[in-house]
Design a protein around this motif. Structure first.
Motif, PDB file in Angstrom:
ATOM      1  N   LEU A 119      -3.982  30.542   1.285  1.00  0.00           N
ATOM      2  CA  LEU A 119      -2.759  30.520   0.881  1.00  0.00           C
ATOM      3  C   LEU A 119      -1.397  30.914   1.279  1.00  0.00           C
ATOM      4  N   MET A 150       2.343  32.008   1.156  1.00  0.00           N
ATOM      5  CA  MET A 150       2.651  31.269  -0.160  1.00  0.00           C
ATOM      6  C   MET A 150       4.601  32.346  -0.064  1.00  0.00           C
ATOM      7  N   GLN A 174       1.820  24.549   2.301  1.00  0.00           N
ATOM      8  CA  GLN A 174       2.084  23.676   0.902  1.00  0.00           C
ATOM      9  C   GLN A 174       2.304  24.040  -0.450  1.00  0.00           C
ATOM     10  N   HIS A 175       1.952  25.557  -0.737  1.00  0.00           N
ATOM     11  CA  HIS A 175       2.416  25.938  -1.463  1.00  0.00           C
ATOM     12  C   HIS A 175       3.401  27.272  -1.509  1.00  0.00           C
ATOM     13  N   LYS A 200       6.800  29.004  -1.003  1.00  0.00           N
ATOM     14  CA  LYS A 200       7.428  28.828  -1.902  1.00  0.00           C
ATOM     15  C   LYS A 200       9.179  29.474  -1.108  1.00  0.00           C
TER      16      LYS A 200
END
Lengths: 486, 386
Positions: free
Chosen positions: B33, B35, B98-99, B101
C-alpha cells in the motif's frame, strides 16, 4: 368415478366391505342382529384408529339402560345407540363408506335401508396444543397449530366469531385422502384469488399428501423460482389476521403449518409479532430486517468485490487493518469465502439435525474452536470470519425459514459473479434477482408490492406499519376503513 | 456419445469465467500500500526519482498485532512513468496507489518539472484527486526517510496534521484537485504545504515539520512562505475553511501582553477603480476569545475592551498588509486569488485589465479593515481577585 350404491342388503354390503378391506387386520365387523343366519344390523370400523373403548361402553350402556332390544323396536334401539356415539352422516355409496371407515369412522348398516350411517370416532392420540416452535413471539398468543385439523380449525374459528367465516373442504391424495380446508371471510376475500385457489386445489393430483409443503409445491405459481411464494405459518393468530386482510387460508390435516394465499414478499419478512409491538419499534424492526436481508444476500459478495476488485473503496484505516489480517492467507478471497460459507452451512445443518442439547454444543464447538483455530492457523482471515458470521446471523433474522434458505442459496451464485467481475457482477446479479422477484406472482397478485401509480397507500402499508387508527385493512372485497389490529 | 461431449464443452465454457481466471483481481495479501509518494528531479541529468513510502503487513495474520512494516523504495527514470515503472522492479508486491494521500515534491522538481508531475498525476487513474500535494525542502526522498515522532505511520501522522491545520492556520495543504484547477490559471498563484526536516536541539532523530507554505505561480514553484504569510493566505483565500479557522494573536494593550484566540473570520472584498488604477478593500470581521495576559487588565471596563479590540484589529491589518507587500512586490504573484474575485464580480473591468494584470497587480493598493469583536473574556477578572 364409478360408484356402488348401497343395496339395502346388509350381508351384501358387508361382503363388499370385507372384499375392500381384505388383508387388513384392523378391519372389524360387529353384528347387532342376525336373522336366518344373515346379519341384518351391523357396524364396521378399523380397530385402533377408532375409540373402541367408548364404542363398547356406549353399547353396554344402551343395553343396560333398559332399552329393550326386541322385535318392532329395533330401529329405536339403533337410533339411541348412534345418538349416544355422536352425529351420524348418511352414506349412500360403498366408496363413501370405505373412505369413512378409513378416516376413523364407525359405519352402521341396517337391513332394508338404502344408506349407511357413519359416525366419526377417532381413537388415536394427537399432540396437545403447544407454543409454536419456529415462529416464537415475545408478545402475543402462544398457541400453535397441531397435526389435527379439527383442533386447528377450532383455533381459527375461536378467533373469528362470524358467520362470514367460510370453509371449503377438499379430500386430496388418492391414498391418503387428506382433509384440506380452505378458509376465507366472505365479506373480505379477494374473489378472483379465492376462485384461483379452489381451482388449483381441485387440480391437485397426488397419491399421498402428508404436509403443507407438498401442497404448496403443487399450487404455487412459479415452480422453479428459489423463492417461496406461499406463506406458511403455525400461528392461528396469523391466519386470523390474514383472513381479515382478504386472504385465503389453507389448512391441511396432519400438518401443523397452514398456508396463506396470496402472499407477498414483504409478508415473508414480517412476523406476526410486528402487530403486537408499538409501531415505532415494529417499523424499526422492519427496517432492520430489510438491512439484514441485504446483508445476508450480498454480504460475502460485497466483501469479495471490495477486497479483490475495488481496493479504493475501502477506507484507508480499514485497509490497513485488512492488510495485516490478510497477510499470509494461502487462499484467494473468493475461495476463502466459499470455504467459510460452506463450513457455516455444514455447522448450521449439523446443529439443526442433532438433538437440541447436542446441537448447541456443536455450534459452540464449530463457532469458537474451528473459527478461532482456523484464524490462528492462518487458513482464513479474521475479516472473513466476521463477514461470514455476520451474514449468517443476519439470515437468521428473516422470520420465514423458506425465505432465509433461498437467500442463503442465492448467496453462492452472487459470490461467483462477483468473483468474476467485481461490483459489476454483483449489481448484475442483484438486477437479475430483482427482475425475477418483480416477475413473480402469487395467485395472480404481484409478489413484490411496488408503486404502480395507483393505490400507493396500500403499497406503503406493505412496508410500513402505520399507527392503528391509520391502518387501512387491505381487501378488495370491501374498501371500508377499519380500525382492527391486523 | 455426443451428449457427454457437449456437456463437457459447456462445462469448459463455464470454466473460462471461473473466478481464478479473472485478470482484474488484486488480492489484499499481494498489495504494497503506497501511502506517500515522493517525486524528485535531477535537472543536470534530466532524471526523475520516484520514491514510494509503502506499508506492508508485518508478517502473517496469525500474529495478533496490527504492526505494519514501513518501506521506502525509490527508483530513477527518464520520465515519471519510467521511474514509477522502474520502482516495480524493487517491489515484490503489487503497488497500490489508491490509498495514497500525499505527494511530496522535492524543491528542485517543483521548480523545474512541476507541470510534468501534475500532468502525470491527473492523468493516472490510480491517483486520487483528493490527495494532498506538499513541497519538501531539499529532496523528497530524504524527507520520506524520516520517522514520525509519534511512532504512528508517517502517512497517518501527516494526515492528522493536515486535518488539524485550521487550528493554527500557519500551514496550508492543497489537494491535487485544487491545484489542477488553479494550475491553468495564468493570473493567480496558489500556496500549498511546505514540508521540512527539523534537526531540532535535544532531539535524537530528525522530525518532519509541516509549517508554512510553498508558493506557485504560472505552474512553477516561486518560493517559500513563512507561517504569518501562510496565515494570511488561509484567512483570505481558503473560502471553504473560513468558518473553521482559529489562530492565536498576541496583542499589546496598555503595556499588557494579551493573547487572543481569533475565529470565524468573515470577509467582504470590495473592488474599486481609483485614480491610480484598480484598488481593493477588504473588510474583515473577526471574533476573539481572550485566552491569557501577562498582567491584570481592567477588562470589565468597556474602554479597555475597546482598546484591546482596536489593537487586535491593527495587529491583523499590519500582519496582512505585510504579507500582501511580499506577495505583490517580492513574488509578484496573486496568491490570494484576487483576480478570481474581480473576474467573478466585476467582469467588465476584468476584461479590460486582465492583459495588464501582471503590471497592475504589484502596484494595486489593497486596504485591510479588520474589525475585532471580543466575545468571550473568560471568568477570571484577575488572578489576585478584586
Amino acid at each position: 368415478m364409478k360408484q356402488d350404491p348401497i343395496g339395502g342388503s346388509v350381508a351384501n354390503a358387508l361382503n363388499d366391505l370385507t372384499r375392500r378391506f381384505a388383508d387388513n387386520d384392523l378391519f372389524v365387523i360387529r353384528d347387532l342382529d342376525i336373522e336366518e343366519g344373515r346379519p341384518t344390523a351391523s357396524f364396521a370400523y378399523l380397530r385402533t384408529i377408532v375409540d373402541e373403548k367408548n364404542l363398547n361402553r356406549e353399547l353396554v350402556g344402551v343395553l343396560s339402560d333398559g332399552h329393550k332390544y326386541e322385535e318392532g323396536r329395533k330401529d329405536a334401539f339403533y337410533i339411541e345407540f348412534m345418538n349416544r356415539l355422536g352425529s351420524a352422516k348418511q352414506l349412500r355409496h360403498m366408496e363413501e363408506v370405505e373412505q369413512f371407515i378409513s378416516a376413523a369412522g364407525v359405519v352402521f348398516f341396517i337391513e332394508g335401508r338404502f344408506m349407511a350411517y357413519g359416525i366419526v370416532m377417532p381413537g388415536y392420540e394427537t399432540r396437545a396444543i403447544e407454543e409454536p416452535k419456529i415462529e416464537v413471539n415475545v408478545r402475543g398468543p402462544r398457541e400453535g397449530f397441531t397435526e389435527d385439523i379439527q383442533k386447528n380449525l377450532s383455533m381459527v374459528y375461536r378467533r373469528l366469531k362470524t358467520s362470514e367465516l367460510k370453509s371449503v373442504p377438499f379430500q386430496i391424495g388418492r391414498q391418503s385422502q387428506t382433509t384440506v380446508m380452505v378458509l376465507y371471510l366472505k365479506n373480505r376475500v379477494d374473489e378472483p384469488v379465492l376462485a384461483e385457489v379452489l381451482k388449483r386445489l381441485r387440480d391437485v393430483q397426488m397419491n399421498v399428501l402428508i404436509d403443507s409443503a407438498q401442497l404448496e409445491e403443487w399450487i404455487q405459481d412459479s415452480k422453479y423460482s428459489p423463492f417461496a411464494q406461499i406463506l406458511n405459518t403455525e400461528r392461528p393468530d396469523r391466519i386470523a389476521s390474514a383472513l381479515n386482510h382478504g386472504k385465503t387460508a389453507i389448512l391441511i390435516d396432519g400438518s401443523p403449518n397452514a398456508l396463506i394465499a396470496p402472499s407477498l414478499f414483504t409478508d415473508f419478512l414480517h412476523p406476526s409479532e410486528d402487530l403486537y409491538e408499538r409501531f415505532y419499534f415494529a417499523n424499526f424492526l422492519r427496517m432492520l430486517r430489510l438491512i439484514t436481508l441485504i446483508i445476508s444476500l450480498f454480504g460475502p459478495s460485497l466483501y469479495i468485490a471490495l477486497t479483490t476488485f475495488h481496493l479504493e473503496m475501502i477506507p484507508t484505516p480499514l485497509m490497513l487493518a485488512f492488510l495485516s489480517s490478510k497477510a499470509g492467507i494461502p487462499f484467494p478471497t473468493f475461495i476463502e469465502a466459499l470455504i467459510m460459507e460452506i463450513a457455516f452451512e455444514i455447522l448450521r445443518e449439523a446443529s439443526l439435525r442433532l438433538p437440541r442439547v447436542l446441537g448447541q454444543s456443536v455450534s459452540i464447538v464449530g463457532a469458537l474452536i474451528i473459527g478461532e483455530t482456523a484464524v490462528d492457523a492462518g487458513v482464513v482471515s479474521r475479516p472473513m470470519v466476521i463477514v461470514v458470521a455476520m451474514t449468517g446471523i443476519a439470515s437468521f433474522t428473516i422470520p420465514q425459514f423458506s425465505t432465509a434458505i433461498s437467500l442463503r442459496l442465492l448467496r453462492f451464485p452472487l459470490m461467483f459473479t462477483t468473483a468474476v467481475t467485481g461490483v459489476f457482477g454483483l449489481s448484475l446479479g442483484m438486477f437479475v434477482i430483482f427482475l425475477h422477484l418483480c416477475s413473480l406472482k402469487s395467485f395472480g397478485k404481484p409478489y413484490v408490492p411496488l408503486f404502480d401509480g395507483r393505490e400507493w397507500r396500500k403499497v406503503i402499508e406493505n412496508y410500513v406499519l402505520l399507527p392503528i387508527q391509520h391502518r387501512n385493512i387491505q381487501s378488495s372485497g370491501s374498501n371500508r376503513r377499519d380500525d382492527e389490529t391486523g | 456419445m455426443m451428449r457427454p461431449v457437449r456437456w463437457a464443452l459447456l462445462f469448459a465454457a463455464f470454466l473460462t469465467i471461473a473466478a481464478g481466471c479473472s485478470t482484474d483481481i488484486t488480492e489484499i495479501s499481494d498489495v504494497a500500500l503506497v501511502m506517500i509518494t515522493g517525486v524528485d528531479y535531477d535537472e543536470e541529468r534530466g532524471k526523475f526519482i520516484f520514491t514510494a513510502y509503502c506499508i506492508l503487513p508485518s508478517a502473517t495474520s496469525t500474529e495478533k498485532t496490527d504492526k505494519h512494516h514501513e518501506w521506502v523504495a525509490s527508483a530513477q527514470g527518464d520520465s515519471i512513468l519510467d521511474a514509477a515503472r522502474n520502482l516495480r522492479s524493487r517491489a515484490g508486491k503489487t503497488m497500490n496507489w489508491q490509498h495514497d494521500k500525499f505527494f511530496v515534491i522535492g524543491e528542485e522538481a517543483a521548480r523545474h518539472a512541476f507541470y510534468e508531475i501534475v500532468d502525470y498525476m491527473t492523468r493516472s487513474r490510480d491517483i486520487r484527486l483528493t490527495s494532498y500535494i506538499l513541497v519538501s525542502e531539499g529532496k523528497a526522498l530524504d524527507t520520506l526517510k524520516n520517522k514520525s515522532e509519534t511512532n504512528d505511520l508517517l502517512a497517518n501522522d501527516l494526515l492528522g496534521r493536515t486535518i488539524n491545520q485550521h487550528l493554527w492556520g500557519k500551514s496550508i495543504s492543497l489537494t491535487l484537485k485544487d491545484i489542477s484547477n488553479w494550475f491553468a490559471d495564468p493570473y493567480r498563484g496558489f500556496v500549498t504545504g511546505r514540508l521540512r526536516t527539523n534537526h531540532g536541539a535535544g532531539r535524537s532523530e530528525a522530525g518532519l515539520v509541516l509549517s508554512g507554505g510553498s508558493a506557485f505561480h504560472k505552474g512553477k514553484f516561486i518560493g517559500w512562505l513563512n507561517g504569518q504569510d501562510t496565515l494570511t493566505v488561509y484567512m483570505l483565500s481558503k473560502r471553504k475553511e473560513w468558518n473553521k479557522l482559529e489562530f492565536a494573536l498576541r496583542v499589546q494593550s496598555r503595556s499588557a501582553n494579551v493573547t487572543l484566540l481569533m475565529h470565524a473570520p468573515k470577509k467582504k472584498f470590495h473592488f474599486r477603480q481609483s485614480d491610480q488604477g484598480p484598488a481593493m478593500d477588504v473588510d474583515m470581521n473577526l471574533k476573539a476569545t481572550l485566552m491569557d495576559m501577562d498582567r491584570p487588565l481592567q477588562i470589565q471596563s468597556p474602554e479597555t475592551l475597546e482598546q484591546l479590540e482596536r489593537a487586535a484589529g491593527r495587529e491583523i491589518e499590519e500582519m496582512i498588509e505585510g504579507s500582501l507587500r511580499r506577495f505583490q512586490r517580492d513574488f509578484k504573484a496573486d496568491l490570494l486569488g484576487l483576480s478570481d474575485f474581480i473576474r467573478q464580480y466585476h467582469s467588465k473591468e476584468w476584461s479590460r485589465m486582465k492583459d495588464k494584470w501582471d503590471e497592475l497587480y504589484p502596484a494595486m493598493p489593497v486596504k485591510i479593515h479588520a474589525n475585532v469583536k471580543l466575545t468571550i473574556i473568560g471568568m477570571n477578572q484577575s488572578l489576585e481577585g478584586n
